[in-house]
Design an enzyme around this catalytic site. Sequence first.
Site, mmCIF file in Angstrom:
data_model
loop_
_atom_site.group_PDB
_atom_site.id
_atom_site.type_symbol
_atom_site.label_atom_id
_atom_site.label_comp_id
_atom_site.label_asym_id
_atom_site.label_seq_id
_atom_site.Cartn_x
_atom_site.Cartn_y
_atom_site.Cartn_z
ATOM 1 N N LYS A 35 40.219 41.045 31.926
ATOM 2 C CA LYS A 35 41.377 41.703 31.304
ATOM 3 C C LYS A 35 42.080 40.847 30.260
ATOM 4 C CE LYS A 35 44.579 40.384 34.960
ATOM 5 N NZ LYS A 35 44.961 40.689 36.335
ATOM 6 N N ARG A 127 53.616 42.220 45.132
ATOM 7 C CA ARG A 127 53.076 43.148 44.144
ATOM 8 C C ARG A 127 52.347 44.229 44.942
ATOM 9 N NH1 ARG A 127 49.388 41.433 39.032
ATOM 10 N NH2 ARG A 127 47.758 42.227 40.401
HETATM 11 C C1 PLP Z 1 44.414 39.662 37.076
HETATM 12 C C2 PLP Z 1 44.036 39.771 38.487
HETATM 13 C C3 PLP Z 1 43.253 38.762 39.073
HETATM 14 C C4 PLP Z 1 42.832 37.500 38.343
HETATM 15 O O1 PLP Z 1 43.850 36.545 38.394
HETATM 16 P P1 PLP Z 1 43.699 35.100 37.698
HETATM 17 O O2 PLP Z 1 44.945 34.382 38.046
HETATM 18 O O3 PLP Z 1 43.558 35.348 36.235
HETATM 19 O O4 PLP Z 1 42.479 34.468 38.270
HETATM 20 C C5 PLP Z 1 42.871 38.929 40.404
HETATM 21 N N1 PLP Z 1 43.251 40.022 41.111
HETATM 22 C C6 PLP Z 1 43.995 40.998 40.587
HETATM 23 C C7 PLP Z 1 44.383 42.168 41.415
HETATM 24 C C8 PLP Z 1 44.422 40.908 39.257
HETATM 25 O O5 PLP Z 1 45.174 41.891 38.733
#
Ligand code: PLP
Length: 352
Positions: A35, A127
């Site tokens: 992303k 979250r």
């Molecule tokens: C963006 C995201 C990740 C990745 O997190 P990083 O800190 O970039 O490794 C993992 N799980 C979810 C649900 C996310 O939205």
Amino acid sequence: MYPKIHIHLKKYAHNVNFITTLLHKHNLSIMAVSKVFSADPRLIEVLNKEDIDYIADSRIDNLKKIVTNKPKVLLRIPKMSEVSEVIMHTDISLNSELEIIDLLNTAAHKLKKIHSIILMFDIGDLREGIYYKEDYLSTVKKILSMSNIKLLGIGTNLTCYGAVIPTEETYEKLEDIIKNIESNLSIKIDLISGGNSSSLLMLMNQTLPKYINNLRIGEALVLGRETAYGNLIEGLYDDVFTLEAEIIEIKVKPSMPEGITGMDAFGKKVRFFDQGMITRAILSIGRQDVDCANLIPPKGVNILGCSSDHLIVELKNLDLEIGDTITFKLNYGGILSLMTSPYVEKTYDKSL
Ligand SMILES: *Cc1c(COP(=O)(O)O)cnc(C)c1O
């Protein structure tokens, strides 16, 4: 044309290979998260050549355009308005709402597909996820009875909103959930997705609980660091992405504005420090592309501020001219916004 974001595919491949080897050595599978770079096709190509197990993104628009043989995972819990697209374009989605899972089941049934889900639990970061103290067994039971939904696993997300750092104590909550579900419903949960880049430190310190067998990793692959404390991981690159911007003005001017001061273009009061006359340069990039707080300047360049289209820096003992460029390293927010801006050209190192 500038600004340019330089994408170093070889460095990305190195980081991906390093982290994948680390996870596989400890019997964890890896979801590589795309992303932050809007699932850029050249970077997806790198992921396709590496040994990662899944490609994950938070947006269905990104997942739609990803060409891969790896299973696709939707990270952001689905919108009610996109359930059919989720079934069509992804193999797995993260979920926390029974109402949505029910709609996914209906859509999957219509499309004659089996859709896998990872049920998310909130163990303190606040979250997404079912709060761990809630009574979730009846929810799990209902999911198990759905004809076109497969409960692939359970997951949790930390250090995203509440900035909760993974610890053995926090992970005990997740273990209780697994034990509770497995013993009460007589099932075995295949996949335990224990977190993101903030869990890497525990993995490297050999303190990550053994029942966790999957992590979803984005930031460590692009910035070479774990995110519990933000420390670089030795052997990884922190400059997979760099920004090059062009100087459009260089002048010696005062460090303090003159006249009565109010608010800047974004409604903020700005504070200045008087250092007398300084060499100031303006670069042709601004907040429409990136917040200057997300840029890491090279030696001799001090970021003073930015407006929508201008980045203002102080130059210290640097022999630069109009038309020259300055290259910045980036933090996570910087990569995210620059990769999303249509005004920033993307360039790549030579193919692998
Ligand atoms: C963006 C995201 C990740 C990745 O997190 P990083 O800190 O970039 O490794 C993992 N799980 C979810 C649900 C996310 O939205």
